[in-house]
Motif scaffolding. Structure first.
Motif, PDB file in Angstrom:
ATOM      1  N   LYS A  67       2.271   1.651  -3.503  1.00  0.00           N
ATOM      2  CA  LYS A  67       1.225   2.128  -4.407  1.00  0.00           C
ATOM      3  C   LYS A  67       0.904   3.584  -4.137  1.00  0.00           C
ATOM      4  N   GLY A  68       0.839   3.955  -2.859  1.00  0.00           N
ATOM      5  CA  GLY A  68       0.571   5.351  -2.500  1.00  0.00           C
ATOM      6  C   GLY A  68       1.658   6.276  -2.995  1.00  0.00           C
ATOM      7  N   ASN A  69       2.922   5.841  -2.865  1.00  0.00           N
ATOM      8  CA  ASN A  69       4.046   6.645  -3.339  1.00  0.00           C
ATOM      9  C   ASN A  69       4.009   6.796  -4.853  1.00  0.00           C
ATOM     10  N   LYS A  70       3.694   5.704  -5.554  1.00  0.00           N
ATOM     11  CA  LYS A  70       3.608   5.764  -7.016  1.00  0.00           C
ATOM     12  C   LYS A  70       2.485   6.703  -7.437  1.00  0.00           C
ATOM     13  N   ARG A  71       1.353   6.614  -6.764  1.00  0.00           N
ATOM     14  CA  ARG A  71       0.209   7.460  -7.101  1.00  0.00           C
ATOM     15  C   ARG A  71       0.552   8.928  -6.862  1.00  0.00           C
ATOM     16  N   SER A  72       1.170   9.222  -5.741  1.00  0.00           N
ATOM     17  CA  SER A  72       1.577  10.597  -5.441  1.00  0.00           C
ATOM     18  C   SER A  72       2.546  11.109  -6.488  1.00  0.00           C
TER      19      SER A  72
ATOM     20  N   LEU B 274       2.844  10.098  -9.605  1.00  0.00           N
ATOM     21  CA  LEU B 274       2.128  10.325 -10.871  1.00  0.00           C
ATOM     22  C   LEU B 274       1.274  11.583 -10.823  1.00  0.00           C
ATOM     23  N   LEU B 275       0.580  11.800  -9.707  1.00  0.00           N
ATOM     24  CA  LEU B 275      -0.247  12.998  -9.578  1.00  0.00           C
ATOM     25  C   LEU B 275       0.611  14.266  -9.621  1.00  0.00           C
ATOM     26  N   ASN B 276       1.752  14.235  -8.973  1.00  0.00           N
ATOM     27  CA  ASN B 276       2.662  15.385  -9.018  1.00  0.00           C
ATOM     28  C   ASN B 276       3.185  15.617 -10.423  1.00  0.00           C
TER      29      ASN B 276
ATOM     30  N   LYS C  18       0.838  -1.207   0.000  1.00  0.00           N
ATOM     31  CA  LYS C  18       0.000   0.000   0.000  1.00  0.00           C
ATOM     32  C   LYS C  18       0.869   1.253   0.000  1.00  0.00           C
ATOM     33  N   GLN C  19       1.953   1.223   0.769  1.00  0.00           N
ATOM     34  CA  GLN C  19       2.850   2.374   0.806  1.00  0.00           C
ATOM     35  C   GLN C  19       3.465   2.608  -0.565  1.00  0.00           C
TER      36      GLN C  19
END
Length: 106
Positions: free
Chosen positions: A85-90, A92-94, A82-83
């Motif tokens: 995935k959360g880091n990857k999502r952050s 990508l959003l940035n 989860k961490q």
């Protein structure tokens, strides 16, 4: 008929077979309850000798400990995923946000 009482088909009726038959016949318990209790006993009788001993309980406790340990390892693994995935999502959003801010105005 003796064969109706002889559930293990050994040609004789044991005390347990007789009591089981009579309790069901008198409608004191149902067969499913006795089957469930037998299954529980078999789970506790880890050595399979027809008795629940201190050793059986030690084996059972060790098995449960291994299961709990395995569940903890899985939980930690899921948390790490989860961490990530959360880091990857952050990330990508940035990246998307930065890209939008650098687009030329038309």
């Amino acid at each position: 008929d003796i064969e109706a009482l002889d559930t293990d088909h050994d040609g004789a009726v044991s005390e347990l077979e007789y009591i089981r038959f009579m309790l069901i016949a008198m409608k004191k318990v149902d067969a499913q309850l006795l089957d469930d209790l037998h299954a529980q006993f078999c789970q506790l009788d880890t050595t399979g000798d027809g008795k629940i001993t201190k050793r059986d309980l030690q084996v059972m406790a060790a098995r449960k400990l291994r299961k709990v340990s395995h569940k903890l390892e899985l939980s930690e693994y899921k948390h790490k995923l989860k961490q990530i995935k959360g880091n990857k999502r952050s990330f990508l959003l940035n990246a998307i946000s930065r890209r939008k801010s650098f687009q030329p105005q038309s």
